[in-house]
Design a protein around this motif. Structure first.
Motif, PDB file in Angstrom:
ATOM      1  N   UNK A  46      -1.866  -7.020  -6.557  1.00 44.82           N
ATOM      2  CA  UNK A  46      -3.102  -6.475  -5.989  1.00 44.82           C
ATOM      3  C   UNK A  46      -2.922  -5.014  -5.589  1.00 44.82           C
ATOM      4  N   UNK A  47      -1.752  -4.685  -5.049  1.00 44.02           N
ATOM      5  CA  UNK A  47      -1.461  -3.305  -4.635  1.00 44.02           C
ATOM      6  C   UNK A  47      -1.481  -2.377  -5.846  1.00 44.02           C
ATOM      7  N   UNK A  54      -2.580   5.734  -1.160  1.00 33.67           N
ATOM      8  CA  UNK A  54      -1.748   4.843  -0.350  1.00 33.67           C
ATOM      9  C   UNK A  54      -2.382   4.608   1.028  1.00 33.67           C
ATOM     10  N   UNK A  55      -2.894   5.650   1.711  1.00 37.20           N
ATOM     11  CA  UNK A  55      -3.547   5.373   3.013  1.00 37.20           C
ATOM     12  C   UNK A  55      -4.752   4.438   2.891  1.00 37.20           C
ATOM     13  N   UNK A  57      -5.161   2.075   0.662  1.00 37.37           N
ATOM     14  CA  UNK A  57      -4.629   0.729   0.428  1.00 37.37           C
ATOM     15  C   UNK A  57      -4.067   0.138   1.718  1.00 37.37           C
ATOM     16  N   UNK A  58      -3.397   0.967   2.519  1.00 33.87           N
ATOM     17  CA  UNK A  58      -2.865   0.487   3.799  1.00 33.87           C
ATOM     18  C   UNK A  58      -3.997   0.051   4.724  1.00 33.87           C
ATOM     19  N   UNK A  59      -5.111   0.796   4.727  1.00 38.61           N
ATOM     20  CA  UNK A  59      -6.273   0.391   5.537  1.00 38.61           C
ATOM     21  C   UNK A  59      -6.812  -0.956   5.064  1.00 38.61           C
ATOM     22  N   UNK A  60      -6.836  -1.166   3.732  1.00 36.26           N
ATOM     23  CA  UNK A  60      -7.310  -2.451   3.209  1.00 36.26           C
ATOM     24  C   UNK A  60      -6.398  -3.590   3.633  1.00 36.26           C
ATOM     25  N   UNK A  61      -5.073  -3.358   3.595  1.00 39.19           N
ATOM     26  CA  UNK A  61      -4.120  -4.396   4.008  1.00 39.19           C
ATOM     27  C   UNK A  61      -4.365  -4.765   5.463  1.00 39.19           C
ATOM     28  N   UNK A  82      -5.621  -5.316  -1.857  1.00 40.87           N
ATOM     29  CA  UNK A  82      -4.341  -5.414  -1.135  1.00 40.87           C
ATOM     30  C   UNK A  82      -4.520  -6.140   0.205  1.00 40.87           C
ATOM     31  N   UNK A  83      -3.606  -7.015   0.498  1.00 32.98           N
ATOM     32  CA  UNK A  83      -3.674  -7.773   1.741  1.00 32.98           C
ATOM     33  C   UNK A  83      -4.378  -9.098   1.624  1.00 32.98           C
TER      34      UNK A  83
END
Length: 84
Positions: A46-47, A54-55, A57-61, A82-83
């Motif tokens: 998913x990532x 990247x930021x 995607x990190x917010x989505x996780x 992601x997540x």
């Protein structure tokens, strides 16, 4: 001994009773068992598949995991992100 159906879920008080009652009913009905356990390979897939920085995607996780924690579910409902 005959069963008359599911037992009522005890209330946890007025502030959180709806959430806990719903979570208990969710567990009693066996819904979490219907969802497969999260797999690290799915997380990585998913990532890689999701476009964005990247930021982002990190917010989505964080958002997707917060949704899973808040709803006591194994899935956030955003399949492929992601997540999830």
């Amino acid at each position: 001994a005959t069963s008359a159906g599911p037992r009522p879920v005890p209330s946890a008080g007025p502030a959180r009773s709806g959430g806990l009652r719903a979570a208990a009913a969710h567990l009693r009905l066996g819904y979490p068992a219907a969802m497969p356990r999260p797999d690290p390979r799915d997380f990585l897939a998913n990532w890689r598949r999701t476009p964005g920085s990247v930021p982002a995607k990190c917010r989505m996780v964080i958002a997707n995991n917060w949704t899973k924690l808040r709803t006591t579910s194994r899935c956030c409902g955003h399949h492929g992100q992601p997540g999830c």
